[in-house]
Design a protein around this motif. Structure first.
Motif, PDB file in Angstrom:
ATOM      1  N   THR A  44       0.841  -1.199   0.000  1.00  0.00           N
ATOM      2  CA  THR A  44       0.000   0.000   0.000  1.00  0.00           C
ATOM      3  C   THR A  44       0.878   1.251   0.000  1.00  0.00           C
ATOM      4  O   THR A  44       1.833   1.359   0.772  1.00  0.00           O
ATOM      5  CB  THR A  44      -0.920   0.032   1.230  1.00  0.00           C
ATOM      6  OG1 THR A  44      -1.681  -1.174   1.276  1.00  0.00           O
ATOM      7  CG2 THR A  44      -1.871   1.223   1.177  1.00  0.00           C
ATOM      8  N   THR A  45       0.570   2.217  -0.850  1.00  0.00           N
ATOM      9  CA  THR A  45       1.335   3.463  -0.929  1.00  0.00           C
ATOM     10  C   THR A  45       1.024   4.344   0.270  1.00  0.00           C
ATOM     11  O   THR A  45      -0.022   4.184   0.916  1.00  0.00           O
ATOM     12  CB  THR A  45       0.994   4.225  -2.215  1.00  0.00           C
ATOM     13  OG1 THR A  45      -0.390   4.612  -2.169  1.00  0.00           O
ATOM     14  CG2 THR A  45       1.238   3.366  -3.447  1.00  0.00           C
ATOM     15  N   ARG A  76       8.073   6.191   3.627  1.00  0.00           N
ATOM     16  CA  ARG A  76       8.478   4.905   3.045  1.00  0.00           C
ATOM     17  C   ARG A  76       8.801   3.849   4.104  1.00  0.00           C
ATOM     18  O   ARG A  76       9.144   2.718   3.774  1.00  0.00           O
ATOM     19  CB  ARG A  76       9.715   5.116   2.152  1.00  0.00           C
ATOM     20  CG  ARG A  76       9.470   6.045   0.960  1.00  0.00           C
ATOM     21  CD  ARG A  76       8.406   5.499   0.042  1.00  0.00           C
ATOM     22  NE  ARG A  76       8.057   6.443  -1.022  1.00  0.00           N
ATOM     23  CZ  ARG A  76       7.109   6.221  -1.934  1.00  0.00           C
ATOM     24  NH1 ARG A  76       6.428   5.088  -1.905  1.00  0.00           N
ATOM     25  NH2 ARG A  76       6.842   7.132  -2.855  1.00  0.00           N
TER      26      ARG A  76
END
Length: 334
Positions: A44-45, A76
């Protein structure tokens, strides 16, 4: 200065301007006492995570949340998993939780002396566990666990297992199976040469009987000694828990004389030696008692009614103890 660097600086400046004063310290769910469940799937971003937090019910702009993730430098580092957002949590604390992977964990406890059937029932009731074995036979479950040659009874280590939301029952079984493998191997490696046990499975089987027969922890080594002494002499173990296990669902809570005479593979009154498999899940103490019996010549024991047992070396002494503790009679009674 390169054009790309300049564009990055400008983007960052715009992001800071977008961010309201104190945004990262404002509670995400202050208007409701409800704890929100958040699931972050692998891959998932950061933008998707921000949207998932809003979709879970948090009172926050997913766009601003995404901006905060980027500005923090931890966007990130967000890890997949199952999380809980409490009412007082802020964008800063939520991001810290996600970056550290501090998942919301549940637990299920496997009790010493339970059968595999009871283990499956506990998993079926465990919160958020995904049930994948409900329609499988015991043999099919063991095949799924890559142990098709094993009977499941006694093969799972009694302990408390934590798991994340959505974990499968099979995954928890696998952990308990490997835990018992480790504990059994460690215990078997301590086996004295004189013990009449052929392999680790026999140790596990004897330990399961000790587990079921023990009312007081301090009696375990003596109970183990009784069974070891009987095995050496070729006496039948004559232990009620094995008979009860062999009766299965037919056992109604009342063990009768006819049950002791009814032959099954687990009836140690009608058959010599150990039963074909363990009858329950022994804990560490029972395993250690089975490998390290007390130095005793006792061949019999009887429950005294207070959780402890009386141990005897002769049948006559044992019968007197049965009269005293089970029938309420003394030697002088007519």
């Amino acid at each position: 200065m390169s054009l790309l660097t300049l564009m990055a600086i400008l983007a960052g400046a715009v992001a800071w301007l977008e961010m309201p004063m104190g945004f990262k310290e404002q509670p995400l769910n202050a208007s409701s006492p409800q704890v929100l469940d958040l699931s972050v799937e692998l891959g998932t971003t950061p933008k998707g995570v921000a949207q998932a937090i809003a979709d879970a019910g948090a009172d926050v702009s997913p766009h601003l949340l995404r901006v905060w993730f980027r500005l923090s430098g931890q966007d990130r580092a967000i890890k997949a998993g199952s999380y809980e957002i409490t009412p007082e949590m802020t964008p800063r604390s939520v991001l810290n939780m996600l970056a550290r992977g501090e998942e919301s964990l549940k637990s299920v406890t496997l009790v010493e002396g339970w059968t595999f059937k009871q283990f499956k029932q506990a998993l079926a009731k465990a919160e958020t566990v995904k049930l994948t074995t409900q329609t499988l036979s015991d043999a099919e479950i063991m095949s799924q666990l890559e142990r098709p040659e094993l009977h499941p009874e006694g093969r799972f280590y009694p302990d408390t297992y934590t798991y994340s939301k959505g974990s499968t029952d099979l995954a928890i079984m696998k952990r308990a199976l490997k835990a018992m493998d480790r504990q059994l191997e460690k215990t078997w490696n301590q086996k004295p040469a004189q013990l009449k046990l052929a392999n680790a499975t026999e140790l596990l089987t004897l330990a399961s009987i000790v587990e079921k027969e023990t009312g007081r922890a301090s009696d375990r080594p003596l109970i183990s000694a009784v069974f070891h002494n009987r095995l050496k002499m070729g006496m039948r173990l004559q232990t009620d828990p094995t008979v009860i296990y062999g009766l299965g669902d037919a056992f109604d809570g009342n063990l009768r004389r006819v049950d002791l005479r009814t032959d099954t593979p687990y009836n140690t009154y009608t058959r010599a030696g150990l039963p074909p498999t363990p009858i329950a899940m022994p804990g560490k103490a029972a395993l250690m008692a089975a490998i390290s019996p007390a130095a005793s010549n006792a061949l019999y024991f009887v429950a005294k009614g207070d959780g402890s047992s009386h141990f005897s070396q002769s049948l006559n002494e044992h019968n007197n103890a049965v009269n005293k503790y089970q029938r309420g009679l003394s030697k002088q009674d007519p």
